[in-house]
Design a protein around this motif. Structure first.
Motif, mmCIF file in Angstrom:
data_model
loop_
_atom_site.group_PDB
_atom_site.id
_atom_site.type_symbol
_atom_site.label_atom_id
_atom_site.label_comp_id
_atom_site.label_asym_id
_atom_site.label_seq_id
_atom_site.Cartn_x
_atom_site.Cartn_y
_atom_site.Cartn_z
ATOM 1 N N ARG A 6 -7.817 111.409 48.507
ATOM 2 C CA ARG A 6 -8.221 110.121 47.943
ATOM 3 C C ARG A 6 -8.141 109.976 46.437
ATOM 4 N N LEU A 52 1.659 102.840 39.018
ATOM 5 C CA LEU A 52 2.929 103.525 39.202
ATOM 6 C C LEU A 52 3.819 102.628 40.064
ATOM 7 N N TYR A 85 0.481 99.596 49.420
ATOM 8 C CA TYR A 85 1.263 100.420 50.334
ATOM 9 C C TYR A 85 0.725 100.326 51.765
ATOM 10 N N VAL A 145 5.994 113.680 50.390
ATOM 11 C CA VAL A 145 6.549 113.342 49.075
ATOM 12 C C VAL A 145 7.330 114.541 48.541
ATOM 13 N N ASP A 200 0.395 103.972 45.271
ATOM 14 C CA ASP A 200 0.122 103.432 46.618
ATOM 15 C C ASP A 200 -0.484 102.039 46.588
ATOM 16 N N LEU A 259 6.151 117.963 47.396
ATOM 17 C CA LEU A 259 5.021 117.879 46.467
ATOM 18 C C LEU A 259 3.705 117.756 47.208
ATOM 19 N N GLY A 260 3.756 117.171 48.373
ATOM 20 C CA GLY A 260 2.516 116.988 49.127
ATOM 21 C C GLY A 260 2.764 116.107 50.326
ATOM 22 N N GLU A 261 1.708 115.937 51.071
ATOM 23 C CA GLU A 261 1.826 115.145 52.297
ATOM 24 C C GLU A 261 0.580 114.316 52.470
ATOM 25 N N GLY A 262 0.737 113.054 52.788
ATOM 26 C CA GLY A 262 -0.397 112.182 53.058
ATOM 27 C C GLY A 262 -0.413 111.824 54.529
ATOM 28 N N ARG A 263 -1.216 110.825 54.856
ATOM 29 C CA ARG A 263 -1.324 110.431 56.255
ATOM 30 C C ARG A 263 -0.036 109.819 56.778
ATOM 31 N N LYS A 289 9.079 109.307 48.396
ATOM 32 C CA LYS A 289 8.076 109.223 49.461
ATOM 33 C C LYS A 289 8.778 108.852 50.760
ATOM 34 N N TYR A 331 9.660 106.879 43.273
ATOM 35 C CA TYR A 331 8.757 106.684 42.146
ATOM 36 C C TYR A 331 9.155 107.608 41.004
ATOM 37 N N GLU A 332 8.674 107.294 39.826
ATOM 38 C CA GLU A 332 8.787 108.217 38.711
ATOM 39 C C GLU A 332 7.969 109.463 39.086
ATOM 40 N N TYR A 333 8.449 110.644 38.737
ATOM 41 C CA TYR A 333 7.723 111.881 39.032
ATOM 42 C C TYR A 333 6.566 112.051 38.049
HETATM 43 N N1 LIG Z 1 4.992 110.090 41.845
HETATM 44 C C1 LIG Z 1 4.515 111.294 42.138
HETATM 45 N N2 LIG Z 1 4.665 112.337 41.285
HETATM 46 C C2 LIG Z 1 4.151 113.555 41.572
HETATM 47 N N3 LIG Z 1 3.474 113.846 42.690
HETATM 48 C C3 LIG Z 1 3.299 112.860 43.588
HETATM 49 C C4 LIG Z 1 3.802 111.536 43.372
HETATM 50 N N4 LIG Z 1 3.437 110.764 44.432
HETATM 51 C C5 LIG Z 1 2.751 111.562 45.268
HETATM 52 N N5 LIG Z 1 2.659 112.829 44.776
HETATM 53 C C6 LIG Z 1 2.006 113.993 45.403
HETATM 54 O O1 LIG Z 1 2.221 113.940 46.799
HETATM 55 C C7 LIG Z 1 0.973 113.976 47.486
HETATM 56 C C8 LIG Z 1 1.086 113.169 48.769
HETATM 57 O O2 LIG Z 1 1.179 111.784 48.439
HETATM 58 P P1 LIG Z 1 1.045 110.643 49.533
HETATM 59 O O3 LIG Z 1 1.082 109.344 48.823
HETATM 60 O O4 LIG Z 1 2.015 110.890 50.635
HETATM 61 O O5 LIG Z 1 -0.358 110.898 50.182
HETATM 62 P P2 LIG Z 1 -1.822 110.733 49.578
HETATM 63 O O6 LIG Z 1 -1.853 109.539 48.671
HETATM 64 O O7 LIG Z 1 -2.220 112.074 49.051
HETATM 65 O O8 LIG Z 1 -2.669 110.459 50.851
HETATM 66 P P3 LIG Z 1 -2.688 109.139 51.753
HETATM 67 O O9 LIG Z 1 -1.344 108.493 51.721
HETATM 68 O O10 LIG Z 1 -3.033 109.718 53.082
HETATM 69 O O11 LIG Z 1 -3.768 108.301 51.176
HETATM 70 C C9 LIG Z 1 -0.042 113.444 46.463
HETATM 71 O O12 LIG Z 1 -1.315 113.921 46.720
HETATM 72 C C10 LIG Z 1 0.505 113.954 45.147
HETATM 73 O O13 LIG Z 1 0.042 115.278 44.907
#
Ligand SMILES: Nc1ncnc2c1ncn2[C@@H]1O[C@H](COP(=O)(O)OP(=O)(O)OP(=O)(O)O)[C@@H](O)[C@H]1O
Length: 309
Positions: free
Chosen positions: A131, A96, A150, A53, A147, A45-49, A67, A112-114
């Motif tokens: 952000r 969440l 977190y 996910v 988060d 779905l995505g990637e954070g720092r 996550k 987490y719940e999607y």
């Molecule tokens: N519960 C969820 N349901 C659907 N999509 C999610 C969920 N949690 C995260 N995502 C998706 O995954 C992406 C990455 O989430 P992640 O928490 O890893 O990083 P972030 O919050 O974008 O950045 P950072 O952790 O660097 O602040 C999010 O931007 C969002 O699009």
């Protein structure tokens, strides 16, 4: 908060069931591998720092977001299970909550719940940015903050250096309620203007407020006739929250009161705040700093126009 009427994401089957949150649970790695097709790239779905996910589906049909923490090995001083247990007890309809976790071998996973409508940031900045990413949108576009707490699981130095330049961190750089109010103010300004939260957002907005040019602040995708008192109020409250001096910022309860109270008296009281009056002297230090910040946003605005051309 009903934010938008459009819809995207992976469909909403099972969303209604997910409304009644199932009890928190310890998942096996095998179960999460099965749910996410072994963390398949197509499920990402995505990637954070600090994490990637993945979308997944459990054997009962419910949809989850898993996550997968990247940086865990750097914080072996922290008891992962204990922190997650504490965090998962914090419940609020707009938070969440962690539904479960997995702590096996090197893997640290939070379940987490999607949220089928992804995050606020994906609706504000098509080019993708960070952000507002922590405000996820459920199937009815209700905002859910993720988060929460977190950062406690993250490498401290990394978390701080990554945060320094994102525009959400208060000038005092200290985790506190006033710091959260600052970040919330920036998020409000980002939401209403559609501009990325970066250094200089408040400095760009404030002079336009002096001139009462709210139409120029509000996201150009919003029709002019829709720029009503509600949006003006969000701008003013955002600016009050995002003041440089922590002691000048309202408390979160005052913010809620200002946003919820619809009386005309409260609105004119807000408008009369000295912050929204143009300072007499234009040659002082603050003004120069303000102008530097505003330039960053003006450049962004020009870029945006060029991209559209
Ligand atoms: N519960 C969820 N349901 C659907 N999509 C999610 C969920 N949690 C995260 N995502 C998706 O995954 C992406 C990455 O989430 P992640 O928490 O890893 O990083 P972030 O919050 O974008 O950045 P950072 O952790 O660097 O602040 C999010 O931007 C969002 O699009």
């Amino acid at each position: 908060m009903q934010l938008f009427s459009s819809c995207c994401g992976r469909g909403s089957a099972g969303d209604k069931e997910a409304k009644t949150e199932p009890p928190r649970k310890i998942f096996s790695l095998k179960e999460l591998h099965a749910a996410t097709n072994s963390f398949n790239y197509d499920n990402k779905l995505g990637e954070g720092r600090f994490s990637s996910v993945y979308w997944g589906q459990l054997s009962d049909g419910s949809q989850i977001a898993v996550k997968r923490l990247k940086s865990w090995t750097n914080r072996e001083d922290i008891n992962f299970t204990l922190v997650v247990e504490i965090l998962s007890r914090i419940r609020h309809k707009n938070l969440l909550s962690v539904r479960g976790y997995c702590n096996e071998g090197q893997e640290r996973l939070l379940v987490y719940e999607y949220m089928p409508n992804l995050s606020l940031v994906s609706h504000l900045h098509v080019h993708g940015d960070v952000r507002a990413s922590n405000v996820l949108l459920d199937s009815e576009f209700e905002a859910r903050v993720t988060d929460f707490g977190y950062g406690k699981l993250m490498p401290e130095d990394e978390a701080k250096s990554n945060n320094n330049n994102n525009g959400y961190l208060s000038p005092e750089c200290v985790a506190s309620e006033a710091g959260d109010v600052y970040s919330f103010g920036i998020l409000l300004l980002e939401l209403v203007s559609g501009k990325r939260a970066k250094l200089g957002l408040t400095e760009w907005v404030l002079p336009l407020v002096y001139e009462r040019k709210f139409g120029e602040i509000v996201d150009q995708r919003v029709k002019e006739e829709d720029v009503g008192e509600g949006l003006k109020k969000v701008v003013l409250v955002g600016l009050l929250c995002a003041q440089r001096e922590a002691e000048m910022r309202p408390t979160m309860s005052q913010v809620v009161e200002m946003l919820m109270n619809e009386s005309k008296e409260k609105m004119s009281e807000l408008e009369c705040n000295p912050l929204f009056k143009k300072p007499c002297s234009s040659g002082d230090e603050n003004h120069r700093e303000d102008q530097e910040g505003a330039d960053v946003i003006t450049e962004e605005k020009d870029d945006h126009h060029q991209q559209q051309e």
